[in-house]
Design a protein around this motif. Sequence first.
Motif, PDB file in Angstrom:
ATOM      1  N   ASP A 155      12.477  -4.204  11.106  1.00 33.08           N
ATOM      2  CA  ASP A 155      13.108  -4.165  12.423  1.00 33.08           C
ATOM      3  C   ASP A 155      13.945  -2.900  12.570  1.00 33.08           C
ATOM      4  O   ASP A 155      14.907  -2.700  11.820  1.00 33.08           O
ATOM      5  CB  ASP A 155      13.986  -5.413  12.559  1.00 33.08           C
ATOM      6  N   PHE A 156      13.578  -2.055  13.522  1.00 31.78           N
ATOM      7  CA  PHE A 156      14.339  -0.824  13.790  1.00 31.78           C
ATOM      8  C   PHE A 156      15.292  -0.998  14.975  1.00 31.78           C
ATOM      9  O   PHE A 156      15.979  -0.062  15.359  1.00 31.78           O
ATOM     10  CB  PHE A 156      13.382   0.337  14.109  1.00 31.78           C
ATOM     11  N   ARG A 157      15.318  -2.183  15.600  1.00 31.45           N
ATOM     12  CA  ARG A 157      16.053  -2.342  16.856  1.00 31.45           C
ATOM     13  C   ARG A 157      17.557  -2.223  16.689  1.00 31.45           C
ATOM     14  O   ARG A 157      18.257  -1.874  17.642  1.00 31.45           O
ATOM     15  CB  ARG A 157      15.710  -3.694  17.497  1.00 31.45           C
ATOM     16  N   ASN A 166      10.464  -3.757  21.351  1.00 30.69           N
ATOM     17  CA  ASN A 166       9.223  -3.923  20.588  1.00 30.69           C
ATOM     18  C   ASN A 166       9.273  -3.246  19.214  1.00 30.69           C
ATOM     19  O   ASN A 166       8.276  -3.232  18.497  1.00 30.69           O
ATOM     20  CB  ASN A 166       8.052  -3.361  21.410  1.00 30.69           C
ATOM     21  N   ALA A 167      10.432  -2.690  18.852  1.00 35.35           N
ATOM     22  CA  ALA A 167      10.523  -1.868  17.638  1.00 35.35           C
ATOM     23  C   ALA A 167      10.755  -2.717  16.391  1.00 35.35           C
ATOM     24  O   ALA A 167      11.690  -2.503  15.627  1.00 35.35           O
ATOM     25  CB  ALA A 167      11.616  -0.823  17.787  1.00 35.35           C
ATOM     26  N   PHE A 168       9.893  -3.691  16.210  1.00 34.76           N
ATOM     27  CA  PHE A 168       9.910  -4.535  15.001  1.00 34.76           C
ATOM     28  C   PHE A 168       8.474  -4.951  14.730  1.00 34.76           C
ATOM     29  O   PHE A 168       7.596  -4.817  15.582  1.00 34.76           O
ATOM     30  CB  PHE A 168      10.778  -5.788  15.223  1.00 34.76           C
ATOM     31  N   VAL A 169       8.228  -5.456  13.541  1.00 29.29           N
ATOM     32  CA  VAL A 169       6.945  -6.099  13.256  1.00 29.29           C
ATOM     33  C   VAL A 169       7.207  -7.316  12.370  1.00 29.29           C
ATOM     34  O   VAL A 169       7.933  -7.230  11.388  1.00 29.29           O
ATOM     35  CB  VAL A 169       5.915  -5.134  12.630  1.00 29.29           C
ATOM     36  N   VAL A 194       1.640  -9.456  12.982  1.00 23.56           N
ATOM     37  CA  VAL A 194       1.443 -10.707  13.725  1.00 23.56           C
ATOM     38  C   VAL A 194       2.051 -10.558  15.121  1.00 23.56           C
ATOM     39  O   VAL A 194       1.403 -10.854  16.120  1.00 23.56           O
ATOM     40  CB  VAL A 194       2.068 -11.905  12.980  1.00 23.56           C
ATOM     41  N   THR A 195       3.309 -10.098  15.169  1.00 22.56           N
ATOM     42  CA  THR A 195       3.918  -9.746  16.458  1.00 22.56           C
ATOM     43  C   THR A 195       4.714  -8.461  16.284  1.00 22.56           C
ATOM     44  O   THR A 195       5.104  -8.092  15.175  1.00 22.56           O
ATOM     45  CB  THR A 195       4.868 -10.852  16.980  1.00 22.56           C
ATOM     46  N   GLY A 196       4.961  -7.789  17.391  1.00 23.44           N
ATOM     47  CA  GLY A 196       5.767  -6.574  17.381  1.00 23.44           C
ATOM     48  C   GLY A 196       4.926  -5.316  17.285  1.00 23.44           C
ATOM     49  O   GLY A 196       3.767  -5.352  16.880  1.00 23.44           O
ATOM     50  N   GLY A 197       5.528  -4.187  17.652  1.00 27.85           N
ATOM     51  CA  GLY A 197       4.800  -2.928  17.749  1.00 27.85           C
ATOM     52  C   GLY A 197       5.131  -1.897  16.685  1.00 27.85           C
ATOM     53  O   GLY A 197       4.635  -0.771  16.755  1.00 27.85           O
ATOM     54  N   LEU A 198       5.963  -2.255  15.704  1.00 32.54           N
ATOM     55  CA  LEU A 198       6.412  -1.234  14.749  1.00 32.54           C
ATOM     56  C   LEU A 198       5.317  -0.800  13.790  1.00 32.54           C
ATOM     57  O   LEU A 198       5.353   0.316  13.270  1.00 32.54           O
ATOM     58  CB  LEU A 198       7.636  -1.745  13.968  1.00 32.54           C
ATOM     59  N   ALA A 199       4.338  -1.660  13.535  1.00 33.28           N
ATOM     60  CA  ALA A 199       3.245  -1.319  12.616  1.00 33.28           C
ATOM     61  C   ALA A 199       2.110  -2.309  12.809  1.00 33.28           C
ATOM     62  O   ALA A 199       2.310  -3.425  13.298  1.00 33.28           O
ATOM     63  CB  ALA A 199       3.725  -1.378  11.163  1.00 33.28           C
ATOM     64  N   THR A 200       0.908  -1.892  12.427  1.00 34.81           N
ATOM     65  CA  THR A 200      -0.208  -2.835  12.344  1.00 34.81           C
ATOM     66  C   THR A 200      -0.543  -3.150  10.889  1.00 34.81           C
ATOM     67  O   THR A 200      -1.246  -4.119  10.612  1.00 34.81           O
ATOM     68  CB  THR A 200      -1.462  -2.277  13.046  1.00 34.81           C
ATOM     69  N   SER A 201      -0.063  -2.313   9.985  1.00 36.21           N
ATOM     70  CA  SER A 201      -0.333  -2.499   8.569  1.00 36.21           C
ATOM     71  C   SER A 201       0.895  -2.045   7.793  1.00 36.21           C
ATOM     72  O   SER A 201       1.518  -1.033   8.153  1.00 36.21           O
ATOM     73  CB  SER A 201      -1.566  -1.668   8.197  1.00 36.21           C
ATOM     74  N   TYR A 231       8.304   1.167   1.353  1.00 33.14           N
ATOM     75  CA  TYR A 231       7.507   0.502   2.383  1.00 33.14           C
ATOM     76  C   TYR A 231       6.800   1.581   3.199  1.00 33.14           C
ATOM     77  O   TYR A 231       7.430   2.532   3.668  1.00 33.14           O
ATOM     78  CB  TYR A 231       8.390  -0.344   3.305  1.00 33.14           C
ATOM     79  N   TRP A 232       5.477   1.426   3.337  1.00 31.98           N
ATOM     80  CA  TRP A 232       4.670   2.330   4.162  1.00 31.98           C
ATOM     81  C   TRP A 232       4.221   1.556   5.398  1.00 31.98           C
ATOM     82  O   TRP A 232       3.656   0.460   5.273  1.00 31.98           O
ATOM     83  CB  TRP A 232       3.439   2.795   3.394  1.00 31.98           C
ATOM     84  N   LEU A 233       4.460   2.114   6.582  1.00 28.75           N
ATOM     85  CA  LEU A 233       4.068   1.474   7.839  1.00 28.75           C
ATOM     86  C   LEU A 233       3.019   2.329   8.541  1.00 28.75           C
ATOM     87  O   LEU A 233       3.190   3.552   8.661  1.00 28.75           O
ATOM     88  CB  LEU A 233       5.283   1.307   8.761  1.00 28.75           C
ATOM     89  N   TYR A 234       1.968   1.675   9.016  1.00 26.99           N
ATOM     90  CA  TYR A 234       0.852   2.348   9.700  1.00 26.99           C
ATOM     91  C   TYR A 234       0.663   1.767  11.094  1.00 26.99           C
ATOM     92  O   TYR A 234       0.993   0.616  11.340  1.00 26.99           O
ATOM     93  CB  TYR A 234      -0.446   2.159   8.885  1.00 26.99           C
ATOM     94  N   GLY A 235       0.084   2.584  11.981  1.00 31.09           N
ATOM     95  CA  GLY A 235      -0.313   2.091  13.301  1.00 31.09           C
ATOM     96  C   GLY A 235       0.837   1.770  14.229  1.00 31.09           C
ATOM     97  O   GLY A 235       0.701   0.921  15.117  1.00 31.09           O
ATOM     98  N   SER A 236       1.970   2.445  14.059  1.00 26.09           N
ATOM     99  CA  SER A 236       3.113   2.146  14.916  1.00 26.09           C
ATOM    100  C   SER A 236       2.896   2.624  16.344  1.00 26.09           C
ATOM    101  O   SER A 236       2.321   3.689  16.568  1.00 26.09           O
ATOM    102  CB  SER A 236       4.378   2.804  14.347  1.00 26.09           C
ATOM    103  N   SER A 237       3.365   1.829  17.295  1.00 21.51           N
ATOM    104  CA  SER A 237       3.400   2.288  18.688  1.00 21.51           C
ATOM    105  C   SER A 237       4.807   2.742  19.057  1.00 21.51           C
ATOM    106  O   SER A 237       5.085   3.024  20.227  1.00 21.51           O
ATOM    107  CB  SER A 237       2.945   1.161  19.621  1.00 21.51           C
ATOM    108  N   ILE A 238       5.689   2.815  18.046  1.00 20.72           N
ATOM    109  CA  ILE A 238       7.088   3.159  18.275  1.00 20.72           C
ATOM    110  C   ILE A 238       7.350   4.580  17.775  1.00 20.72           C
ATOM    111  O   ILE A 238       6.974   4.933  16.663  1.00 20.72           O
ATOM    112  CB  ILE A 238       8.023   2.196  17.492  1.00 20.72           C
ATOM    113  N   THR A 239       8.018   5.380  18.594  1.00 21.21           N
ATOM    114  CA  THR A 239       8.440   6.709  18.178  1.00 21.21           C
ATOM    115  C   THR A 239       9.940   6.728  18.116  1.00 21.21           C
ATOM    116  O   THR A 239      10.609   6.322  19.076  1.00 21.21           O
ATOM    117  CB  THR A 239       7.936   7.779  19.168  1.00 21.21           C
ATOM    118  N   VAL A 240      10.489   7.159  17.004  1.00 21.41           N
ATOM    119  CA  VAL A 240      11.948   7.284  16.907  1.00 21.41           C
ATOM    120  C   VAL A 240      12.294   8.653  16.345  1.00 21.41           C
ATOM    121  O   VAL A 240      11.457   9.321  15.750  1.00 21.41           O
ATOM    122  CB  VAL A 240      12.582   6.185  16.026  1.00 21.41           C
TER     123      VAL A 240
END
Length: 240
Positions: A155-157, A166-169, A194-201, A231-240
Motif C-alpha cells: 500500500d503506497f496510499r 488505487n495505489a495498493f494491491v 486480486v484488487t488494487g492497481g499497484l501491481a499485477t505480479s 519485493y519486486w512489483l510488476y504491471g503497476s498502473s500507479i506512477t509516483v
Amino acid sequence: MTFALFATLVLAASAAIAAPQFSPPPAGLGSPLSGKRTCAIKQTLTVPANQTVLTNPTTSASFVLLGVGVQNYTCSTAGTYASIGAVADLYDLSCLSAVPAAFNAIQDQAFAVWNASKSTAVPRLGASANGCNPLMGAHYFVTSPSGTGLSPVWDFRGASAKGNPNAFVLAAKVGDLPAPTGSQDVDWLQLKNVTGGLATSIYRMNTKGGQPPASCTAGSAPISVKYTSKYWLYGSSITV
Ligand SMILES: *[C@@H]1O[C@H](CO)[C@@H](O)[C@H](O)[C@H]1NC(C)=O
Ligand SMILES: *[C@@H]1O[C@H](CO)[C@@H](O)[C@H](O)[C@H]1NC(C)=O
Ligand SMILES: *[C@@H]1O[C@H](CO)[C@@H](O)[C@H](O)[C@H]1NC(C)=O
Ligand SMILES: *[C@@H]1O[C@H](CO)[C@@H](O)[C@H](O)[C@H]1NC(C)=O
C-alpha cells in the motif's frame, strides 16, 4: 553506505487516505519520510534455477523495494507456530539498483542492524539513507475478500501516493519456494493481484530472517520475528 536505523513512533492510520477499500492499519506512514521513485531500475529479477514454483517476470519491474518489518505467528494447540501476517515498511531501491554490490547486499545489511536492535518497533531507515531509499509505503495483512483467512497488501496510499485510492494491491499467492539462502529465512514467493492497481505480479525474494522457532508451548502468546526482504512489483498502473 550507512544504515542508521531509528526506532519509529507508531502513528495512527491517516484519516487523509482517500476512499480506502479497507482500513490501512500500518504504523507510521506518510510523515515525514515518504518519497518518490526517482531512478530507472537497473537490475532484473531472475528466479532460482531447478525449480518450477516461481516463474520469471515477463515485463520490466514497476518497483523494487526493501521491506523491513516483522512476521507474526500464533502458537497452535499442536505446539507449532502458524503465520498470522506481517507488517513492514517499504523503501524504494531504484537508485540503489545502479550499484549492484550495494543492491545485492541491502537486505542483509538492513537485517543485521534490525536483528541487532534491542527495539521491537519496526525501525525507520535513517535520514542519511532515506535520501537514496525513500519510504514508499507499507506491507501488511487484512482479512481476505472471501471473509476467511488473511491476504497480503502492499500500500503506497499512506506515503508516496497520497490521494490515489488505487495505489495498493491485495494479492494471492501463486508460488512458494523455501528460501535458497537457509532455513532461518522466510520463503520466496510469487503473488498476483486480486484488487488494487499497484501491481499485477509481486515477488518476495532475498529474504532474511522471519522464521519462527520450530515449536512452542500451546497457549503461549503470539510472537513477531524480525525480517527483511526485497519485493519486486510488476504491471503497476500507479506512477509516483
Ligand atoms: C541444476 O541441477 C543440475 C542437475 O542436478 C545441476 O547440475 C545444476 O548445477 C543445477 N543448477 C543450479 C543453478 O542449481
Ligand atoms: C504484528 O505484530 C506487531 C507487533 O510486533 C504489530 O504491531 C502488528 O500489528 C502485527 N501485525 C499483524 C498483521 O499481526
Ligand atoms: C489484475 O490486474 C489486471 C490489470 O489491471 C486486471 O485486468 C485484472 O482484472 C486484475 N486481476 C484481478 C483478479 O482483478
Ligand atoms: C538474529 O540474532 C540472533 C542473536 O541475537 C541470532 O541468534 C539469530 O540467528 C539472528 N537471526 C538471523 C536470521 O540471523
